[in-house]
Scaffold this motif. Structure first.
Motif, PDB file in Angstrom:
ATOM      1  N   SER A   1      -1.194  10.502  -5.712  1.00  0.00           N
ATOM      2  CA  SER A   1      -1.120   9.176  -6.320  1.00  0.00           C
ATOM      3  C   SER A   1       0.110   8.480  -5.784  1.00  0.00           C
ATOM      4  CB  SER A   1      -0.974   9.284  -7.831  1.00  0.00           C
ATOM      5  OG  SER A   1      -2.167   9.755  -8.373  1.00  0.00           O
ATOM      6  N   GLY A   2      -0.047   7.210  -5.490  1.00  0.00           N
ATOM      7  CA  GLY A   2       1.089   6.496  -4.925  1.00  0.00           C
ATOM      8  C   GLY A   2       1.234   5.109  -5.466  1.00  0.00           C
ATOM      9  N   GLN A   3       2.492   4.658  -5.500  1.00  0.00           N
ATOM     10  CA  GLN A   3       2.790   3.256  -5.798  1.00  0.00           C
ATOM     11  C   GLN A   3       3.890   2.829  -4.824  1.00  0.00           C
ATOM     12  OE1 GLN A   3       3.149   1.291  -9.841  1.00  0.00           O
ATOM     13  NE2 GLN A   3       5.308   1.494  -9.342  1.00  0.00           N
ATOM     14  N   VAL A   4       3.673   1.696  -4.192  1.00  0.00           N
ATOM     15  CA  VAL A   4       4.648   1.193  -3.229  1.00  0.00           C
ATOM     16  C   VAL A   4       5.019  -0.229  -3.661  1.00  0.00           C
ATOM     17  CG1 VAL A   4       5.088   0.678  -0.805  1.00  0.00           C
ATOM     18  CG2 VAL A   4       3.587   2.595  -1.419  1.00  0.00           C
ATOM     19  N   LEU A   5       6.329  -0.476  -3.747  1.00  0.00           N
ATOM     20  CA  LEU A   5       6.775  -1.814  -4.160  1.00  0.00           C
ATOM     21  C   LEU A   5       6.755  -2.731  -2.944  1.00  0.00           C
ATOM     22  CD1 LEU A   5       9.713  -0.767  -6.518  1.00  0.00           C
ATOM     23  CD2 LEU A   5       7.336  -1.287  -7.093  1.00  0.00           C
ATOM     24  N   GLY A   6       5.552  -3.068  -2.530  1.00  0.00           N
ATOM     25  CA  GLY A   6       5.413  -3.909  -1.354  1.00  0.00           C
ATOM     26  C   GLY A   6       3.943  -4.039  -1.001  1.00  0.00           C
ATOM     27  N   PRO A   7       3.656  -4.800   0.057  1.00  0.00           N
ATOM     28  CA  PRO A   7       2.264  -5.064   0.417  1.00  0.00           C
ATOM     29  C   PRO A   7       1.578  -3.854   1.053  1.00  0.00           C
ATOM     30  CG  PRO A   7       3.754  -6.137   1.954  1.00  0.00           C
ATOM     31  CD  PRO A   7       4.619  -5.508   0.915  1.00  0.00           C
ATOM     32  N   LYS A   8       0.254  -3.933   1.060  1.00  0.00           N
ATOM     33  CA  LYS A   8      -0.607  -2.891   1.621  1.00  0.00           C
ATOM     34  C   LYS A   8      -0.212  -2.471   3.038  1.00  0.00           C
ATOM     35  CE  LYS A   8      -5.283  -4.143   1.205  1.00  0.00           C
ATOM     36  NZ  LYS A   8      -6.590  -4.234   0.795  1.00  0.00           N
ATOM     37  N   HIS A   9      -0.013  -3.498   3.884  1.00  0.00           N
ATOM     38  CA  HIS A   9       0.194  -3.159   5.300  1.00  0.00           C
ATOM     39  C   HIS A   9       1.464  -2.334   5.480  1.00  0.00           C
ATOM     40  CE1 HIS A   9       3.427  -6.110   6.041  1.00  0.00           C
ATOM     41  NE2 HIS A   9       2.741  -6.914   5.233  1.00  0.00           N
ATOM     42  N   ARG A  10       2.481  -2.600   4.641  1.00  0.00           N
ATOM     43  CA  ARG A  10       3.723  -1.834   4.767  1.00  0.00           C
ATOM     44  C   ARG A  10       3.502  -0.396   4.260  1.00  0.00           C
ATOM     45  NH1 ARG A  10       8.408  -2.071   1.078  1.00  0.00           N
ATOM     46  NH2 ARG A  10       9.663  -0.393   1.952  1.00  0.00           N
ATOM     47  N   ALA A  11       2.778  -0.276   3.146  1.00  0.00           N
ATOM     48  CA  ALA A  11       2.499   1.051   2.593  1.00  0.00           C
ATOM     49  C   ALA A  11       1.725   1.883   3.613  1.00  0.00           C
ATOM     50  CB  ALA A  11       1.698   0.909   1.302  1.00  0.00           C
ATOM     51  N   LEU A  12       0.687   1.260   4.174  1.00  0.00           N
ATOM     52  CA  LEU A  12      -0.160   2.006   5.117  1.00  0.00           C
ATOM     53  C   LEU A  12       0.609   2.399   6.369  1.00  0.00           C
ATOM     54  CD1 LEU A  12      -3.545   0.095   4.906  1.00  0.00           C
ATOM     55  CD2 LEU A  12      -3.181   2.535   4.473  1.00  0.00           C
ATOM     56  N   SER A  13       1.379   1.460   6.929  1.00  0.00           N
ATOM     57  CA  SER A  13       2.028   1.811   8.191  1.00  0.00           C
ATOM     58  C   SER A  13       3.086   2.889   7.958  1.00  0.00           C
ATOM     59  CB  SER A  13       2.573   0.581   8.916  1.00  0.00           C
ATOM     60  OG  SER A  13       3.704   0.111   8.240  1.00  0.00           O
ATOM     61  N   ALA A  14       3.830   2.784   6.846  1.00  0.00           N
ATOM     62  CA  ALA A  14       4.862   3.811   6.601  1.00  0.00           C
ATOM     63  C   ALA A  14       4.225   5.175   6.343  1.00  0.00           C
ATOM     64  CB  ALA A  14       5.726   3.407   5.414  1.00  0.00           C
ATOM     65  N   LEU A  15       3.145   5.203   5.569  1.00  0.00           N
ATOM     66  CA  LEU A  15       2.553   6.501   5.235  1.00  0.00           C
ATOM     67  C   LEU A  15       1.775   7.082   6.412  1.00  0.00           C
ATOM     68  CD1 LEU A  15       1.649   5.806   1.524  1.00  0.00           C
ATOM     69  CD2 LEU A  15       3.266   7.511   2.378  1.00  0.00           C
ATOM     70  N   ARG A  16       1.186   6.220   7.246  1.00  0.00           N
ATOM     71  CA  ARG A  16       0.490   6.754   8.422  1.00  0.00           C
ATOM     72  C   ARG A  16       1.488   7.378   9.390  1.00  0.00           C
ATOM     73  NH1 ARG A  16      -3.709   1.786   9.160  1.00  0.00           N
ATOM     74  NH2 ARG A  16      -5.364   2.637   7.856  1.00  0.00           N
ATOM     75  N   GLN A  17       2.672   6.782   9.430  1.00  0.00           N
ATOM     76  CA  GLN A  17       3.677   7.312  10.344  1.00  0.00           C
ATOM     77  C   GLN A  17       4.311   8.602   9.808  1.00  0.00           C
ATOM     78  OE1 GLN A  17       6.856   4.593  11.095  1.00  0.00           O
ATOM     79  NE2 GLN A  17       7.373   5.585  13.039  1.00  0.00           N
ATOM     80  N   SER A  18       4.682   8.587   8.512  1.00  0.00           N
ATOM     81  CA  SER A  18       5.414   9.751   7.994  1.00  0.00           C
ATOM     82  C   SER A  18       4.477  10.865   7.524  1.00  0.00           C
ATOM     83  CB  SER A  18       6.312   9.319   6.836  1.00  0.00           C
ATOM     84  OG  SER A  18       5.523   8.759   5.809  1.00  0.00           O
ATOM     85  N   PHE A  19       3.240  10.524   7.195  1.00  0.00           N
ATOM     86  CA  PHE A  19       2.344  11.532   6.604  1.00  0.00           C
ATOM     87  C   PHE A  19       0.934  11.337   7.162  1.00  0.00           C
ATOM     88  CE2 PHE A  19       1.150  13.416   2.117  1.00  0.00           C
ATOM     89  CZ  PHE A  19       0.862  14.638   2.718  1.00  0.00           C
ATOM     90  N   PRO A  20       0.785  11.432   8.507  1.00  0.00           N
ATOM     91  CA  PRO A  20      -0.535  11.177   9.102  1.00  0.00           C
ATOM     92  C   PRO A  20      -1.593  12.150   8.589  1.00  0.00           C
ATOM     93  CG  PRO A  20       0.988  12.128  10.731  1.00  0.00           C
ATOM     94  CD  PRO A  20       1.799  11.797   9.515  1.00  0.00           C
TER      95      PRO A  20
END
Ligand code: FDA
Length: 525
Positions: free
Chosen positions: A287-306
Motif C-alpha cells: 500500500s502506498g501514498q505519495v504526497l505528489g502527482p501520479k507521474h512522480r510516484a510512478l517514476s520514482a517507484l519504477r526507478q527504485s523498486f522496478p
C-alpha cells in the motif's frame, strides 16, 4: 465482591448526581451493556467472565470530567479512561484481579475546532481519528494531521501512545505534533502545558495512556499536503521465493524513499493452509501514498523498486481526505466521522522493530512460516496478518529522547502481527482463539533472530501483556524501586528504551499516589 461493587456504585452515583453529573450508567441501568460494549473493539474483553465496571460515566464537559475523577476517588473505585476503546489488551475498560472500577468514557467529549489560518486544531480526546480527519479535511484540502489509519481509534489513546500513520515519514508521529494539552490530574485539576511542567508534557506525548491523568484535549499542529495525493494498494502473488524476494528488496527501498513516500507491506497468513491455495502460491500486497502527482510516484517507484512492476492503472490521484477514508476501509469520506463503523473481532496483536535488513533466505523462511499460519476467516480457524511499516525520513530525524517514543534513527521498519477470529465460528471460537494466539506466540519466537535485540523493542500502542505486567493488587511483592526495576527490565525497556526513567520521574511528579494505573502503567517511585 458483588456487594462491595453495589455499595461503590451507589456511593459513586450519589456523588455524581450531587455534583450535577447525570450522564452515567450503573449495572442496573437498561443502557449499561450497550454503553459499555459500544466501543469495545476486541471481543476477548466483552466475554461474560471479564470483570465489569461499577459504572460507566460519560462526561459532557471538562467540569463533568473533573467531577467524575473526584467522585471515583471518593468512592474508592479504580479509574479506567476510555476514548476510542481500541486498546489491544482492553486496558481502558477492564481491571486486573477484579479490582472494582469505573469507566470514564470520553465518547461525548469529541468536539474538534480547526483553525485553518494558523494550521492548528483543538480536539477533545474522545474524538475519533475519523472525526478529526473529517473536520481537518473539510476545513482545507491542503491540511492534514499525522496519525493512524483506522477511523474509529480515539485521540486519547493514540496520541498518548505516539500514533504512527501514512504521513509519519514526512511529519512524525501524532505525538510529535502536539502543541499543548489539558490534563485532568488525580486531584481533578486541569493542567496545561505550562502548569503541568516540562517532564509531564513530554510524558503524555507518547508515554502511553492511562498513567498520567485524563487528557481532556489536545492542541494539534496540522500539516500541509498537496491538493492531490497519489494512492495505491496492489497485490502480488507467486511462489514463496518470489514473494520473499519482493519483500527483501522492499526493506532497502521503503525506509530510504523521499519523505513524501509511504510504502507498506501486508502479508496474510495461511496461504498454504490445508484447504486453501493448491498451486503453492502465496500473496502479498503493497500500500502506498505519495504526497505528489501520479507521474512522480510512478517514476520514482519504477526507478527504485522496478521489481514491484507498478503500472499506471494501479495508481490514482485523490484528496488526502478521500485517501484517508480509503485506507480506513471506508466507502466514502462522509463515513469518517461515523463512530459505529469499527469492526469487532476477537484478536491478539504483537509488535517488533527491524534495524538490519533480513536476508533473502531468512525472508523466505518467514513467508513460508506465515503461509502455514491461521487460514483466512471462514475456513473455521480465524486468520492473521503481518504489516511492515516503513520508518526513515522524519521518523529518523526526530531525536530518540524528544518524545517518549525511542524508535527513531536506525529503525528500518516496524512489524505488526495480528491474529483474529470471530463469532461466526460458533462453538469453535474458543478453540480457534487458543490456536491463533498460540500460533502468534510461536511466530514471535520464530522472528527473534531477525528483529531488534537488547532490548527487543515494541510499540506501546500495540500493547502486549505478554511482555510483562504490573500487579498493583500485590504490593507485598516489593518496594516501589522493585516495581520500577521489574517494569524497566521487561515492557518498559521494550516500549521506551532509555526514556523509561524520565517517564518514572514524570509519573512521580504528577501522580505519586498511582491513582492512574493499569497492567502496564508507568510506576511512581
Ligand atoms: P482506548 O480508549 O482503549 O485507550 C487506550 C489506552 O489509553 C488505555 O490505557 C486508556 O486508559 C488510555 N486513554 C484513553 N483515553 C485517554 C485519555 N483521554 N487520557 C489518558 N489516557 C487515555 N496505532 C497507530 O499508531 N497507528 C495505526 O494505524 C493504528 N491502527 C489501529 C487499528 C486498530 C483496528 C486497532 C485496534 C488499533 C490500532 N492502533 C494504531 C493502535 C491504537 O493507536 C491504540 O490501540 C490506541 O491506544 C487506541 O486508542 P483509543 O483511544 O481508541 O483506545
Amino acid at each position: 465482591a458483588a456487594g462491595a461493587d453495589d455499595g461503590a456504585s451507589r456511593s459513586l452515583s450519589s456523588c455524581l448526581v450531587s455534583h450535577g453529573v447525570t450522564n452515567f450508567a450503573l449495572p442496573t441501568s437498561p443502557s449499561y451493556a450497550a454503553i459499555l460494549n459500544s466501543s469495545i473493539s476486541n471481543l476477548r474483553f466483552a466475554l461474560p467472565d471479564v470483570g465489569k465496571p461499577a459504572a460507566v460515566v460519560l462526561p459532557a464537559s471538562k467540569q463533568d470530567l473533573q467531577r467524575a475523577v473526584l467522585c471515583a476517588r471518593n468512592s474508592s473505585l479504580a479509574i479506567r479512561v476510555r476514548s476510542g476503546g481500541h486498546s489491544y489488551e482492553g486496558l481502558s475498560y477492564t481491571t486486573e484481579n477484579r479490582v472494582p472500577f469505573v469507566v470514564i468514557d470520553l465518547a461525548n467529549l469529541n468536539r474538534v475546532r480547526v483553525d485553518a489560518g494558523s494550521a492548528t486544531a483543538w480536539a477533545e480526546s474522545g474524538a475519533t481519528l475519523g472525526e478529526l480527519y473529517y473536520a481537518v479535511g473539510r476545513s482545507s484540502r491542503s491540511l492534514a494531521f499525522s496519525a493512524g489509519s483506522c477511523s474509529t481509534i480515539g485521540l486519547g489513546g493514540i496520541v498518548s501512545g505516539g500514533g504512527f500513520g501514512l504521513l509519519s515519514r514526512k511529519f512524525g508521529l501524532a505525538a510529535d505534533n502536539v502543541l499543548d494539552a489539558v490534563l485532568v490530574d488525580a486531584d481533578g485539576r486541569a493542567l496545561d502545558r505550562t502548569t503541568m511542567g516540562a517532564d509531564v508534557f513530554w510524558a503524555i506525548r507518547g508515554g502511553g495512556g492511562g498513567s498520567w491523568g485524563v487528557v481532556y484535549s489536545w492542541k494539534l499542529r496540522l500539516v500541509p499536503v498537496p491538493r492531490n495525493v497519489t494512492v495505491f494498494s496492489v497485490g502480488r502473488s507467486g511462489p514463496v521465493e518470489l514473494v520473499a524476494g519482493l519483500i527483501h528488496r522492499w526493506q532497502f527501498v521503503a525506509p530510504s524513499l523521499p519523505d513524501d513516500f509511504y510504502l507498506s507491506v501486508y502479508l496474510p497468513t495461511g496461504d498454504l493452509g490445508s484447504s486453501s491455495s493448491s498451486d503453492g502460491s502465496v500473496s502479498v500486497s503493497f500500500s502506498g501514498q505519495v504526497l505528489g502527482p501520479k507521474h512522480r510516484a510512478l517514476s520514482a517507484l519504477r526507478q527504485s523498486f522496478p521489481e514491484l512492476g507498478l503500472t499506471e492503472s494501479e495508481v490514482a490521484e485523490t484528496s488526502w481526505l478521500d485517501a484517508t477514508a480509503q485506507f480506513a476501509g471506508l466507502d466514502t469520506a462522509a463515513d469518517l466521522p461515523n463512530r459505529l463503523l469499527g469492526s469487532k473481532q476477537y484478536s491478539k496483536g504483537k509488535s517488533d522493530y527491524v534495524r538490519s535488513p533480513i536476508s533473502r533466505r531468512a525472508m523466505a523462511g518467514i513467508v513460508r512460516y506465515l503461509s502455514t499460519g491461521p487460514p483466512r476467516q471462514g475456513q473455521g480457524q480465524g486468520g492473521g496478518y503481518v504489516i511492515l511499516d516503513p520508518y526513515g525520513g522524519a521518523m529518523a530525524r526526530i531525536g530518540s529522547g524528544d518524545t517518549p517514543c525511542p524508535h527513531r534513527a536506525g529503525t528500518l521498519y516496524g512489524v505488526q502481527y495480528q491474529v483474529y477470529w470471530d463469532d461466526d465460528l460458533g462453538g469453535r471460537a474458543a478453540a480457534a482463539g487458543e490456536y491463533c494466539v498460540g500460533w502468534l506466540r510461536s511466530l514471535y519466537a520464530f522472528m527473534a533472530p531477525h528483529v531488534s535485540k537488547d532490548p527487543r523493542a515494541a510499540y506501546v500502542n500495540y500493547l502486549d501483556l505478554d511482555l510483562g505486567a504490573d500487579n498493583w493488587t500485590a504490593p507485598a511483592e516489593g518496594s516501589s524501586e522493585a516495581a520500577v526495576a521489574r517494569a524497566r527490565s521487561s515492557w518498559g525497556a521494550a516500549y521506551f528504551g532509555d526514556n523509561f526513567d524520565r517517564l518514572v520521574r514524570a509519573k512521580t511528579a504528577v501522580d505519586p499516589g498511582n491513582v492512574f494505573n493499569n497492567a502496564q502503567s508507568i510506576p511512581p517511585l
